[in-house]
Design a protein around this motif. Structure first.
Motif, short mmCIF file in Angstrom:
data_model
loop_
_atom_site.label_atom_id
_atom_site.label_comp_id
_atom_site.label_asym_id
_atom_site.label_seq_id
_atom_site.Cartn_x
_atom_site.Cartn_y
_atom_site.Cartn_z
N ARG A 1 12.19 -5.22 -12.86
CA ARG A 1 11.66 -6.04 -11.78
C ARG A 1 12.68 -6.96 -11.14
O ARG A 1 12.54 -7.33 -9.99
N SER A 2 13.73 -7.33 -11.90
CA SER A 2 14.74 -8.23 -11.34
C SER A 2 15.70 -7.49 -10.43
O SER A 2 16.55 -8.12 -9.81
N TYR A 3 15.62 -6.19 -10.39
CA TYR A 3 16.64 -5.42 -9.67
C TYR A 3 16.03 -4.69 -8.49
O TYR A 3 16.53 -3.67 -8.06
N VAL A 4 14.95 -5.28 -7.96
CA VAL A 4 14.21 -4.58 -6.91
C VAL A 4 15.07 -4.36 -5.67
O VAL A 4 14.92 -3.37 -4.97
N PHE A 5 16.02 -5.25 -5.42
CA PHE A 5 16.86 -5.05 -4.24
C PHE A 5 18.15 -4.31 -4.56
O PHE A 5 18.64 -3.53 -3.76
N THR A 6 18.71 -4.56 -5.76
CA THR A 6 20.01 -3.96 -6.06
C THR A 6 19.87 -2.53 -6.59
O THR A 6 20.76 -1.72 -6.38
N GLU B 1 13.76 -15.42 -12.68
CA GLU B 1 14.07 -14.07 -12.21
C GLU B 1 15.33 -14.09 -11.35
O GLU B 1 15.38 -14.75 -10.32
N SER B 2 16.35 -13.31 -11.79
CA SER B 2 17.62 -13.36 -11.06
C SER B 2 17.46 -12.85 -9.62
O SER B 2 18.11 -13.35 -8.72
N ALA B 3 16.58 -11.87 -9.41
CA ALA B 3 16.41 -11.34 -8.05
C ALA B 3 15.89 -12.42 -7.11
O ALA B 3 16.31 -12.53 -5.96
N GLN B 4 14.97 -13.25 -7.64
CA GLN B 4 14.41 -14.29 -6.78
C GLN B 4 15.42 -15.39 -6.51
O GLN B 4 15.47 -15.97 -5.43
N LEU C 1 23.97 -6.97 -11.85
CA LEU C 1 24.05 -6.03 -10.74
C LEU C 1 24.11 -6.76 -9.40
O LEU C 1 24.44 -6.16 -8.38
N ASP C 2 23.76 -8.05 -9.40
CA ASP C 2 23.76 -8.81 -8.14
C ASP C 2 25.15 -9.35 -7.81
O ASP C 2 25.41 -9.72 -6.66
N VAL D 1 26.87 -7.77 -5.01
CA VAL D 1 26.19 -8.10 -3.75
C VAL D 1 26.69 -9.45 -3.24
O VAL D 1 27.00 -9.61 -2.05
#
Lengths: 320, 555
Positions: A278-283, B146-149, B168-169, B172
């Motif tokens: 879920r944390s990698y939805v964009f990457t 959450e790292s994505a947020q 993985l970010d 980016v």
């Protein structure tokens, strides 16, 4: 429709007339209506496909769903969450094909989704079967005997219904301990009241019919009446609800796994796969999209079929 | 006999019950106040087992610590955020808890405006700060697990910087011209702890098998961000106490299987071993993706004959279970508070360590004790070789990785930096697009009375508001003056005298004096002090750094 006293079909000469080749039953009619419903057929096709995938998972899967690809031939560098590689779509030929890419542990997502179909279908079918059996029993007993039995059973069902179903499932799993079996049990328990109420309502209506009275006059016992005469005539709504319920059960199992209470690592389960990614939805969207899509298509399949069944089995709907 | 005993007990109980309120009204037994109002807090002797003998306010601006034994790391210890100086009046007024937790008041460049629980902490500039005033007038702490947020918030421009972008970010962030990524050195260690009181880990061969059976290189290569390295031993390479002479066990699954078979033959269990590995699902610099690493370990250890069931526990529960010694095998880590071996080894394997690895080994505790009391690094070194060798051979835990982490800032932020200790200083940062600096970290501070917190997310917030006698240089580990302008030690390193900076005021306008320093330490030190309250009352850092509490209740 009408028949002659000898039972021979006759030709109707009204506007929508058709030739009746042989006697028809409710079941036969329903099946015919069902197959005429395009959406229901799509639903059936989806479910059939899923069942085939689940049955032949070892043949269909390209890799071991539990095996990280680290160190295997053809895999170099950082493999975590690697994007899909399909030779036909321009992926270099020296790389190993992974149709849906790799997950965070460098396992093949395609194979995990294929194996995940087994988990989801088994949970869906077993949970609904368990709750139909238990719920129908309770509902029929409650409806047939009435009075204090009815009160006792139905008030208990009301208690179960008073909790939001997912919340109750979480409580049950928390008490029993996380795991797929306990999640299955929890999902079954929370859907028991639905079937119990349905069965009770059917029994209440059917037991007033005259043929039941006739049965009783002939000396049939309550068990015989209940299971051989009332039950077959109460089955229709249970089948419809059950089919719709499988989709719900698949979704609830995925939800429980998503919050870590269902399938435990390393088992491939769609909800758990979503949760991990879920944390990698964009990457790394491939890790999120495909398990989500699998859940959606499964639930859609059962819902389409369930809706179709409801239409097909409802004798009140005016059909030609 | 029974009756007489019962009566005696009753009399004692009545006496104690009557005397408690009387005692509470008097000054604590170990505290004396001079005619001039200066406080001295002293233990009767060193027999209580701790490091501190007395803390004395010599005059208004001088504080003297007398220790029971030499402690070369003493300045590093008092610079730590857990010993941020509080106003003695506030300590008194809050009763040692309450507002101390939620409305911290110190001398720092920022002061608390309000803490919107669950949402954000708003700090405003302290205009009467003794040093260079903060650049931004407002500093806001926010958090998201959450790292994505976190990344989305940064990309949207809602925050000025985010802690720990996902592995993985990071590419980016690096590829985005509007953002910058600053790596943070991995002065931490991620380890697989094993408890030697729980079967089958009570057999040293099983623990050694785990050490031989885990491919650490694979874990670091695949699951850690750039800047991470394989841990050969518990000590990070850049901190004193790391001993390259001590070679780690190599990765050798064949050897691991053999050891397990030998252990199984000695009895007690059969192969494969079935056990439960526990972790908490929180991201820390030492373990950026706990679930993934747990799953990989599960797969690796299955290959040598240990089948793990993975169990995720709530963070606080997990830490409690680990320290109480209830977990057979678990994933945990440690980040440097100050750069010395004592902060790593003594805290985990010394005599005062908790029960997470089970019973302690004299082979480890004895050299550690000897090494901690020497001042000369060359003299200390052999003891650490001895300790690190014993830790390798007895395997209370398997060190796996030193995790590199980092911070993603907006590209224009001036003064952007990372600290190897995780205590970034926001007062020197400037976000040119706004007069507010918004910082987003992984989690909400648990409380802001950091004397009773161990979580880095809490400590970082405290450090903006409250200062210690000394500080660590910005972005480094060297100790620099802070509230104490100068300090000196006696030759044997048992007497440390700190001279406070004149003219420093707390956020409420009251002046800082030596009594504030004495009381800040004393309420943590003396378990019988009525202000020894805190959030949980554990004051882990005090006992971890200074060995024992005064008047500690007998367990």
């Amino acid at each position: 429709m009408s028949t002659t006293t000898t039972g021979k079909p006759i030709k109707l000469d009204s506007a929508g007339a058709r030739q009746l080749a042989r006697p028809s039953s409710l079941w036969m009619d329903s099946m015919r209506y069902l197959f005429r419903n395009r959406l229901a057929v799509i639903g059936m096709a989806i479910i059939l496909l899923l069942i085939i995938i689940a049955l032949f998972a070892p043949t269909i899967a390209t890799h071991d769903p539990l095996q990280p690809m680290i160190g295997l031939p053809g895999h170099t560098g950082r493999l975590q969450a690697k994007a899909p590689c399909i030779h036909l779509l321009g992926c270099p030929a020296e790389e190993v094909e992974h149709y849906l890419g790799l997950d965070l542990n460098a396992r093949d997502v395609f194979s995990r989704i294929v194996y995940g179909s087994r988990v989801s279908l088994i949970v869906g079918f077993l949970a609904v079967m368990f709750s139909i059996v238990v719920g129908t029993m309770l509902g029929m007993i409650s409806g047939y005997f009435g009075r204090w039995v009815d009160n006792l059973v139905m008030r208990f069902m009301d208690v179960l219904l008073a909790f939001p179903s997912l919340l109750l499932a979480i409580v049950i799993v928390t008490v029993l301990g996380p795991g797929l079996q306990n999640a299955l049990l929890a999902i079954s328990i929370v859907s028991i009241p639905v079937y119990a109420r349905l069965a009770r309502a059917q029994v209440l209506a059917v037991k007033e019919y005259e043929y039941i009275t006739a049965n009783r006059a002939l000396g049939a016992g309550p068990i015989r009446i209940l299971f051989f005469h009332i039950f077959p005539n109460s089955l229709t709504p249970l089948i419809v609800q059950g089919t719709l319920g499988i989709g719900g059960a698949v979704l609830e199992a995925a939800a429980l796994s998503f919050i870590g209470l269902g399938a435990q690592p390393p088992d491939p389960e769609w909800g758990a796969m979503l949760s991990e990614a879920r944390s990698y939805v964009f990457t790394a969207p491939h890790m999120v999209f495909f398990p989500g899509f699998a859940i959606m298509i499964t639930v859609l399949g059962f819902n389409l079929l369930g809706d179709g069944m409801r239409d097909a089995l409802d004798p009140r709907l005016n059909r030609i | 006999m029974v009756k007489r005993f019962g009566l005696g007990m009753l009399l004692i109980l009545v006496f104690v019950a009557l005397s408690v309120p009387v005692l509470a009204q008097d000054a604590p037994a170990n505290m004396t106040v001079s005619d001039g109002g200066l406080i001295t807090y002293a233990a009767e002797s060193c027999d209580y087992g701790g490091e501190i003998l007395s803390i004395e306010a010599v005059d208004e601006t001088t504080v003297k610590f007398t220790l029971c034994y030499a402690d070369p790391a003493f300045p590093s210890k008092v610079a730590f955020a857990a010993f941020g100086i509080r106003s003695s009046d506030q300590l008194e007024a809050t009763g040692g808890g309450g507002d101390l937790l939620s409305a911290p008041m110190g001398t720092g460049p920022y002061m608390l405006d309000h803490w919107d629980l669950g949402n954000e902490i708003v700090l405003t500039r302290n205009d009467s700060y003794w040093g260079d005033a903060a650049i931004e007038s407002t500093l806001i702490f926010r958090w998201n697990s959450e790292s994505a947020q976190r990344l989305t918030e940064l990309q949207a421009g809602n925050v000025s910087a985010i802690d720990n972008p996902g592995a993985l970010d990071i590419p980016v962030v690096q590829g985005d011209p509007n953002l910058q990524f600053l790596p943070r050195e991995g002065t931490n260690v991620f380890y697989v702890g094993m408890n030697n009181t729980i079967a089958p880990f009570d057999n040293v061969k099983v623990r050694q098998a785990v050490a031989y059976g885990v491919d650490k290189q694979r874990i670091v290569d695949q699951f850690y961000p750039p800047g991470s390295s394989v841990a050969d031993q518990f000590m990070p390479t850049s901190i004193f106490g790391y001993t390259p002479e001590v070679e780690p066990f190599p990765y050798d699954p064949e050897m691991a299987r053999q050891l397990l078979e030998e252990a199984a033959a000695e009895g007690g269990f059969s192969l494969p071993i079935e056990t439960t590995i526990s972790y908490r699902d929180v991201v820390r610099g030492y373990l950026p993706s706990p679930g993934v690493v747990a799953a990989d370990l599960q797969q690796q250890l299955a290959a040598i004959g240990i089948n793990l069931t993975i169990e995720v526990q709530e963070s606080g529960t997990f830490l409690d279970n680990a320290s109480a010694g209830r977990l057979p095998i678990f994933l945990l880590g440690w980040g440097a508070d100050y750069p010395d071996a004592t902060n790593f080894l003594d805290f985990h394997f010394g005599v005062g360590a908790n029960d997470s690895f089970g019973t302690k080994h004299p082979e480890i505790t004895e050299p550690l004790q000897a090494g901690a009391r020497l001042a000369d690094f060359a003299e200390r070194y052999p003891y650490y070789i001895e300790a690190n060798t014993a830790i390798r051979d007895l395997v209370p835990m398997l060190p796996v990785a030193h995790g590199g982490s980092g911070i993603a800032y907006k590209a224009g932020v001036a003064g952007a930096h990372t600290s190897p200790l995780g205590n970034e200083n926001f007062s020197i940062m400037d976000d040119p697009t706004s007069d507010t600096f918004v910082w987003m970290q992984n989690a909400e501070p648990i409380s802001m009375y950091c004397s009773d917190e161990t979580d880095g997310e809490s400590l970082r917030a405290c450090e903006q508001v409250i200062e210690s006698l000394l500080a660590y240089e910005v972005g480094g580990t060297a100790v620099v003056p802070s509230l104490a302008e100068t300090y000196e030690a006696s030759e044997d390193l048992t007497e440390w005298t700190f001279h406070l900076r004149p003219g420093v005021t707390f956020h409420d306008g009251s002046a800082l004096d030596s009594n504030d320093v004495v009381m800040t330490f004393a309420v943590q030190w003396d378990a019988a002090n009525p202000l020894h309250v805190g959030r949980s009352g554990a004051f882990d850092y005090f006992s971890g750094f200074f060995a024992a509490f005064l008047n500690a209740p007998e367990s």
